[in-house]
Design a protein around this motif. Sequence first.
Motif, mmCIF file in Angstrom:
data_model
loop_
_atom_site.group_PDB
_atom_site.id
_atom_site.type_symbol
_atom_site.label_atom_id
_atom_site.label_comp_id
_atom_site.label_asym_id
_atom_site.label_seq_id
_atom_site.Cartn_x
_atom_site.Cartn_y
_atom_site.Cartn_z
ATOM 1 N N GLY A 103 -4.797 -2.572 1.106
ATOM 2 C CA GLY A 103 -3.339 -2.928 0.685
ATOM 3 C C GLY A 103 -3.416 -4.501 0.298
ATOM 4 O O GLY A 103 -3.818 -5.468 0.818
ATOM 5 N N PHE A 104 -2.699 -4.729 -0.846
ATOM 6 C CA PHE A 104 -2.832 -5.613 -1.687
ATOM 7 C C PHE A 104 -1.476 -6.280 -2.275
ATOM 8 O O PHE A 104 -1.084 -5.427 -2.929
ATOM 9 C CB PHE A 104 -3.825 -5.908 -2.852
ATOM 10 C CG PHE A 104 -3.941 -7.200 -3.700
ATOM 11 C CD1 PHE A 104 -4.573 -8.258 -3.199
ATOM 12 C CD2 PHE A 104 -3.577 -7.160 -5.071
ATOM 13 C CE1 PHE A 104 -4.860 -9.447 -3.987
ATOM 14 C CE2 PHE A 104 -3.568 -8.452 -5.606
ATOM 15 C CZ PHE A 104 -4.223 -9.417 -5.285
ATOM 16 N N SER A 105 -1.220 -7.189 -1.642
ATOM 17 C CA SER A 105 0.249 -7.836 -2.254
ATOM 18 C C SER A 105 0.271 -9.299 -2.627
ATOM 19 O O SER A 105 -0.721 -10.065 -2.101
ATOM 20 C CB SER A 105 1.237 -8.007 -0.748
ATOM 21 O OG SER A 105 1.249 -6.847 -0.167
ATOM 22 N N ASP A 137 -3.111 0.162 -2.158
ATOM 23 C CA ASP A 137 -1.623 -0.019 -2.423
ATOM 24 C C ASP A 137 -1.424 -1.250 -2.747
ATOM 25 O O ASP A 137 -2.013 -2.237 -2.320
ATOM 26 C CB ASP A 137 -0.886 0.399 -1.250
ATOM 27 C CG ASP A 137 0.668 0.387 -1.668
ATOM 28 O OD1 ASP A 137 1.009 0.770 -3.094
ATOM 29 O OD2 ASP A 137 1.633 0.389 -0.632
ATOM 30 N N VAL A 138 -0.831 -1.269 -4.006
ATOM 31 C CA VAL A 138 -0.689 -3.144 -4.670
ATOM 32 C C VAL A 138 0.788 -3.110 -4.786
ATOM 33 O O VAL A 138 1.685 -2.302 -5.085
ATOM 34 C CB VAL A 138 -1.409 -3.107 -5.727
ATOM 35 C CG1 VAL A 138 -0.915 -4.208 -6.835
ATOM 36 C CG2 VAL A 138 -2.727 -2.732 -5.971
ATOM 37 N N THR A 139 1.439 -4.193 -4.256
ATOM 38 C CA THR A 139 2.820 -4.303 -4.256
ATOM 39 C C THR A 139 2.836 -5.847 -4.464
ATOM 40 O O THR A 139 2.165 -6.688 -4.295
ATOM 41 C CB THR A 139 3.377 -3.727 -2.990
ATOM 42 O OG1 THR A 139 4.905 -4.103 -3.222
ATOM 43 C CG2 THR A 139 2.772 -4.636 -1.732
#
Lengths: 332, 332
Positions: A103-105, A137-139
């Motif tokens: 997961g990358f924010s 998941d990129v956000t």
Amino acid sequence: MSSARPPAPGAAPQTLGELGEFALIAEITRGLPAVDEVLLGPGDDAAVLAVDGPVLTTVDVLVEGVHFRRDWSEPYDVGRKAIAVNVADIEAMGGRAVGVVVGFSAPADTPLRWALEFARGLRDEATTAGVALLGGDVTRARDITVSVTVIGVLDGRPPVRRDGARPGQLVAICGRLGWAAAGVAVLGRGFRSPRAVVEAQRVPQVPYGQGAVAAGAGASAMIDVSDGLLGDLGHVARASGVVIDVDSSRFAVPDPLQAVAAATGSDPLRLILTGGEDHALAATFDSDRTLPDGWQVIGTVRELPAGGDPVVLVDGATWEGETGFDHFGRRS
Amino acid sequence: MSSARPPAPGAAPQTLGELGEFALIAEITRGLPAVDEVLLGPGDDAAVLAVDGPVLTTVDVLVEGVHFRRDWSEPYDVGRKAIAVNVADIEAMGGRAVGVVVGFSAPADTPLRWALEFARGLRDEATTAGVALLGGDVTRARDITVSVTVIGVLDGRPPVRRDGARPGQLVAICGRLGWAAAGVAVLGRGFRSPRAVVEAQRVPQVPYGQGAVAAGAGASAMIDVSDGLLGDLGHVARASGVVIDVDSSRFAVPDPLQAVAAATGSDPLRLILTGGEDHALAATFDSDRTLPDGWQVIGTVRELPAGGDPVVLVDGATWEGETGFDHFGRRS
């Protein structure tokens, strides 16, 4: 919901906001190493892994400003570290890591170069550790936050838990202690050397494969040293209901740690016993076992005295000072 | 590294910083539902799941200010939503979710009540979905960020991918469309009603179990509608190399959506076709199949014309306007 805009027609994207979420995911997952167990890789609602027997899973989160600083670490190193710290947890169960999801924010104005170098670090360390990047998941967020979840297998071995330490056993470690903490000490003073400890702070040298080796050699309890040796052995002591006595004479002080301790007026033993983030493995073995190569004895397991607490001692006595790190600022 | 301090002796902790990392983890994992597959739950370096055959895994990240707002959503709802959106991805593969790991980042001054209510939401939705909370990582950050990774199994079925749509098939959905987007529309204008759409924005009603039902009924491609029906069907069309034609006459407009559209001067069909975050399932079936209860036909799969693009049409024509959501602010 963001002020980011596509670049002018013909201009190459310079930020995450200009590149867009789906293009970044494509970039992160480009050219991934093939791993036998992967039946379906990134790009669908979920990845599919072929496994035979129980699976292990755990998550670690790295936050900008807490676990890394953009002025201290190159993005490539942050990507490598994100993989390494997670795989270490699977090693500590005696398992073999097979795949990770990420997961990358990040802020929309994050430079594209940062994200791509981070992705390259993820890919390279995953290759070194033999794990597949299964998806992500990129956000958007104000700070860069990376969460990595790893899936591992046991290849027929039982998992090595924290609660298996028994009185009379030896405590042994494999890997480095105190190097990353020494790196923090010099970086925090504005220095960039000794280079070896600075690099250790940026990317831990996890002893990949040694968790399975230790399990095969009869390790009865194991943990990875993420928060500091005394703190993490404390988890083993409490889970097992024993006292662990660490023998400080067992530790040779490596030259870079000696140099940092001398330059900062600190005790090198404190770095070794309480420094986190090197992700060495610590395990307990019956005293008549031959330890695998790369493992060294650093203490013994003792019976809990009647009415006593399951604690970690150093040379038979209570350690004075901090033993580890709590992410909300309390010292344990 | 934090300004948070333990409370005065005898005072109950009021914030995360006062409670501490390990106590919060203990609270989150308290009283978890028992799930057969869990061999080892939270508290060790990794959890251990007994599985038989392939495993599915995927991650979703929720960020404060992007996926939820503390002034719009109760923490209990944020916890529920974090589980629901993830389990939906496993449903969309035809799988059954078994367990989740949770990464939780928050400021040290986050009210303890917020964290505990969030944890209660996690636990309750996990119980509803039949999944175990396997572990977590808690860390400090400026914004609240929640990453949930879910592990699922296929129970002997093949995974239902996005690339299995074939010309001549029907497209069907199960679950709601447009409700969460209607909720955003009213909350964004400062209203709290219709209550049904506001609640839909806070926690999606994922049709748990229907992914496996669809797989058993012969679904050849499936996806969960997270970013908007047209956008997500676009993924299916591209992966499968087909054209999907949505028949707008198939959608009955529910009363709450009609009310929101009337009050905001918008087109209810736009909410249904492009609104995200309801996590309905969309799947393709051979036209001679009997659809399972709860599924309704909304379109057909067509052959890609020579030289044509794999697109989604509405009533045979290109949809004018946005089709979905990109987290870095670009409209796809």
